[in-house]
Design a protein around this motif. Structure first.
Motif, PDB file in Angstrom:
ATOM      1  N   TRP A 127       0.882  -1.157   0.000  1.00  0.00           N
ATOM      2  CA  TRP A 127       0.000   0.000   0.000  1.00  0.00           C
ATOM      3  C   TRP A 127       0.921   1.207   0.000  1.00  0.00           C
ATOM      4  O   TRP A 127       1.727   1.376   0.921  1.00  0.00           O
ATOM      5  N   THR A 128       0.828   2.052  -1.027  1.00  0.00           N
ATOM      6  CA  THR A 128       1.731   3.193  -1.168  1.00  0.00           C
ATOM      7  C   THR A 128       0.962   4.494  -1.233  1.00  0.00           C
ATOM      8  O   THR A 128      -0.021   4.608  -1.966  1.00  0.00           O
ATOM      9  N   GLY A 129       1.425   5.480  -0.482  1.00  0.00           N
ATOM     10  CA  GLY A 129       0.819   6.801  -0.492  1.00  0.00           C
ATOM     11  C   GLY A 129       1.853   7.852  -0.164  1.00  0.00           C
ATOM     12  O   GLY A 129       2.989   7.541   0.167  1.00  0.00           O
ATOM     13  N   GLY A 130       1.450   9.094  -0.276  1.00  0.00           N
ATOM     14  CA  GLY A 130       2.371  10.167   0.075  1.00  0.00           C
ATOM     15  C   GLY A 130       2.110  11.435  -0.697  1.00  0.00           C
ATOM     16  O   GLY A 130       1.016  11.651  -1.226  1.00  0.00           O
ATOM     17  N   LEU A 131       3.138  12.259  -0.781  1.00  0.00           N
ATOM     18  CA  LEU A 131       3.060  13.558  -1.438  1.00  0.00           C
ATOM     19  C   LEU A 131       3.494  13.469  -2.894  1.00  0.00           C
ATOM     20  O   LEU A 131       4.270  12.572  -3.256  1.00  0.00           O
ATOM     21  N   PRO A 132       3.037  14.403  -3.716  1.00  0.00           N
ATOM     22  CA  PRO A 132       3.470  14.428  -5.123  1.00  0.00           C
ATOM     23  C   PRO A 132       4.997  14.520  -5.239  1.00  0.00           C
ATOM     24  O   PRO A 132       5.675  14.998  -4.330  1.00  0.00           O
ATOM     25  N   LEU A 133       5.491  14.080  -6.383  1.00  0.00           N
ATOM     26  CA  LEU A 133       6.920  14.112  -6.707  1.00  0.00           C
ATOM     27  C   LEU A 133       7.767  13.293  -5.737  1.00  0.00           C
ATOM     28  O   LEU A 133       8.961  13.507  -5.601  1.00  0.00           O
ATOM     29  N   SER A 134       7.131  12.370  -5.029  1.00  0.00           N
ATOM     30  CA  SER A 134       7.810  11.510  -4.047  1.00  0.00           C
ATOM     31  C   SER A 134       8.541  12.306  -2.975  1.00  0.00           C
ATOM     32  O   SER A 134       9.564  11.866  -2.453  1.00  0.00           O
ATOM     33  N   LEU A 135       8.022  13.503  -2.659  1.00  0.00           N
ATOM     34  CA  LEU A 135       8.633  14.315  -1.610  1.00  0.00           C
ATOM     35  C   LEU A 135       8.563  13.613  -0.258  1.00  0.00           C
ATOM     36  O   LEU A 135       9.443  13.752   0.586  1.00  0.00           O
ATOM     37  N   PHE A 136       7.504  12.839  -0.057  1.00  0.00           N
ATOM     38  CA  PHE A 136       7.350  12.011   1.131  1.00  0.00           C
ATOM     39  C   PHE A 136       6.504  10.817   0.719  1.00  0.00           C
ATOM     40  O   PHE A 136       5.437  10.979   0.137  1.00  0.00           O
ATOM     41  N   THR A 137       6.989   9.628   0.989  1.00  0.00           N
ATOM     42  CA  THR A 137       6.296   8.411   0.583  1.00  0.00           C
ATOM     43  C   THR A 137       6.236   7.436   1.750  1.00  0.00           C
ATOM     44  O   THR A 137       7.225   7.237   2.462  1.00  0.00           O
ATOM     45  N   GLY A 138       5.064   6.830   1.907  1.00  0.00           N
ATOM     46  CA  GLY A 138       4.893   5.769   2.885  1.00  0.00           C
ATOM     47  C   GLY A 138       4.487   4.497   2.159  1.00  0.00           C
ATOM     48  O   GLY A 138       3.620   4.526   1.289  1.00  0.00           O
ATOM     49  N   VAL A 139       5.142   3.397   2.491  1.00  0.00           N
ATOM     50  CA  VAL A 139       4.837   2.103   1.877  1.00  0.00           C
ATOM     51  C   VAL A 139       4.677   1.067   2.979  1.00  0.00           C
ATOM     52  O   VAL A 139       5.576   0.877   3.791  1.00  0.00           O
ATOM     53  N   ARG A 140       3.508   0.423   3.004  1.00  0.00           N
ATOM     54  CA  ARG A 140       3.291  -0.707   3.906  1.00  0.00           C
ATOM     55  C   ARG A 140       3.369  -1.962   3.066  1.00  0.00           C
ATOM     56  O   ARG A 140       2.641  -2.114   2.090  1.00  0.00           O
ATOM     57  N   THR A 141       4.270  -2.871   3.436  1.00  0.00           N
ATOM     58  CA  THR A 141       4.478  -4.117   2.706  1.00  0.00           C
ATOM     59  C   THR A 141       4.061  -5.297   3.571  1.00  0.00           C
ATOM     60  O   THR A 141       4.496  -5.430   4.714  1.00  0.00           O
ATOM     61  N   PHE A 142       3.209  -6.138   3.004  1.00  0.00           N
ATOM     62  CA  PHE A 142       2.732  -7.347   3.656  1.00  0.00           C
ATOM     63  C   PHE A 142       3.372  -8.519   2.915  1.00  0.00           C
ATOM     64  O   PHE A 142       3.177  -8.653   1.707  1.00  0.00           O
ATOM     65  N   THR A 143       4.122  -9.355   3.610  1.00  0.00           N
ATOM     66  CA  THR A 143       4.779 -10.501   2.977  1.00  0.00           C
ATOM     67  C   THR A 143       4.337 -11.781   3.665  1.00  0.00           C
ATOM     68  O   THR A 143       4.436 -11.902   4.890  1.00  0.00           O
ATOM     69  N   LEU A 144       3.845 -12.745   2.867  1.00  0.00           N
ATOM     70  CA  LEU A 144       3.409 -14.035   3.387  1.00  0.00           C
ATOM     71  C   LEU A 144       4.357 -15.113   2.892  1.00  0.00           C
ATOM     72  O   LEU A 144       4.670 -15.170   1.695  1.00  0.00           O
ATOM     73  N   SER A 145       4.791 -15.972   3.805  1.00  0.00           N
ATOM     74  CA  SER A 145       5.657 -17.099   3.455  1.00  0.00           C
ATOM     75  C   SER A 145       5.048 -18.366   4.024  1.00  0.00           C
ATOM     76  O   SER A 145       5.076 -18.584   5.248  1.00  0.00           O
ATOM     77  N   PRO A 146       4.467 -19.220   3.147  1.00  0.00           N
ATOM     78  CA  PRO A 146       3.893 -20.484   3.633  1.00  0.00           C
ATOM     79  C   PRO A 146       4.991 -21.403   4.163  1.00  0.00           C
ATOM     80  O   PRO A 146       6.075 -21.468   3.586  1.00  0.00           O
ATOM     81  N   GLN A 147       4.683 -22.081   5.274  1.00  0.00           N
ATOM     82  CA  GLN A 147       5.661 -22.995   5.867  1.00  0.00           C
ATOM     83  C   GLN A 147       4.930 -24.212   6.425  1.00  0.00           C
ATOM     84  O   GLN A 147       4.640 -24.272   7.616  1.00  0.00           O
ATOM     85  N   GLY A 148       4.596 -25.137   5.533  1.00  0.00           N
ATOM     86  CA  GLY A 148       3.986 -26.402   5.942  1.00  0.00           C
ATOM     87  C   GLY A 148       2.693 -26.255   6.721  1.00  0.00           C
ATOM     88  O   GLY A 148       2.597 -26.728   7.850  1.00  0.00           O
ATOM     89  N   GLY A 149       1.694 -25.598   6.165  1.00  0.00           N
ATOM     90  CA  GLY A 149       0.410 -25.425   6.837  1.00  0.00           C
ATOM     91  C   GLY A 149       0.351 -24.212   7.740  1.00  0.00           C
ATOM     92  O   GLY A 149      -0.699 -23.856   8.251  1.00  0.00           O
ATOM     93  N   LYS A 150       1.511 -23.589   7.967  1.00  0.00           N
ATOM     94  CA  LYS A 150       1.576 -22.358   8.744  1.00  0.00           C
ATOM     95  C   LYS A 150       1.986 -21.235   7.791  1.00  0.00           C
ATOM     96  O   LYS A 150       2.385 -21.476   6.665  1.00  0.00           O
ATOM     97  N   THR A 151       1.892 -20.001   8.285  1.00  0.00           N
ATOM     98  CA  THR A 151       2.252 -18.853   7.459  1.00  0.00           C
ATOM     99  C   THR A 151       3.058 -17.867   8.284  1.00  0.00           C
ATOM    100  O   THR A 151       2.645 -17.471   9.381  1.00  0.00           O
ATOM    101  N   HIS A 152       4.196 -17.480   7.744  1.00  0.00           N
ATOM    102  CA  HIS A 152       4.965 -16.408   8.364  1.00  0.00           C
ATOM    103  C   HIS A 152       4.488 -15.104   7.731  1.00  0.00           C
ATOM    104  O   HIS A 152       4.549 -14.930   6.517  1.00  0.00           O
ATOM    105  N   LEU A 153       3.962 -14.190   8.556  1.00  0.00           N
ATOM    106  CA  LEU A 153       3.490 -12.880   8.088  1.00  0.00           C
ATOM    107  C   LEU A 153       4.440 -11.811   8.577  1.00  0.00           C
ATOM    108  O   LEU A 153       4.759 -11.752   9.767  1.00  0.00           O
ATOM    109  N   ARG A 154       4.880 -10.983   7.655  1.00  0.00           N
ATOM    110  CA  ARG A 154       5.750  -9.848   7.984  1.00  0.00           C
ATOM    111  C   ARG A 154       5.094  -8.583   7.442  1.00  0.00           C
ATOM    112  O   ARG A 154       4.688  -8.547   6.273  1.00  0.00           O
TER     113      ARG A 154
END
Length: 139
Positions: free
Chosen positions: A73-100
């Motif tokens: 999810w990316t947002g911020g000010l024009p011209l990339s003067l200020f940018t915020g990025v939220r990154t969600f990463t899922l890694s399956p691990q044998g029926g479980k999931t590592h969420l970062r």
């Protein structure tokens, strides 16, 4: 750059976790930290959210996804003067999931605006723990 991060091993399939973090209609039902959302969480889409920590401010965010693996999810000010990025990463691990979940703030105005950014570490941790609780309950 200013960054915050949280992660957890979730005892549920990655498809369950993915469904939870992309189901905009239910974000306000569980402890996601989001108090209002407009739009669909889909690749190329735009969402508008309000959060507990953001007060009455509405954040307009662009959504990018590799379904089941990563979402930003990316947002911020024009011209990339200020940018915020939220990154969600899922890694399956044998029926479980590592969420970062990682929140990165950058841009030439980070020194000025960055001071006004609250400590998002607790928000990230709360979000990840809420996803874990919901996924383990459902899954």
């Amino acid at each position: 750059m200013k960054s915050f991060e949280a992660e957890a091993m979730i005892y549920a399939r990655s498809s369950t976790v993915w469904d939870i973090i992309t189901d905009a209609g239910n974000f306000t039902v569980w402890a996601s930290g989001i108090t209002r959302i407009d739009g669909q969480v889909r690749n190329g889409g735009t969402i508008r959210i309000r959060t507990r920590t953001g007060g009455n401010r509405t954040f307009r965010l662009r959504v990018r996804q590799i379904p089941g693996e990563v979402m930003t999810w990316t947002g911020g000010l024009p011209l990339s003067l200020f940018t915020g990025v939220r990154t969600f990463t899922l890694s399956p691990q044998g029926g479980k999931t590592h969420l970062r979940v990682r929140e990165d703030f950058s841009g030439p105005l980070i020194g000025l605006i960055g001071r006004a950014v609250p400590d998002m570490g607790q928000d990230c941790t709360g979000y990840v723990n809420a996803v874990k609780e919901r996924a383990e309950l459902i899954g």
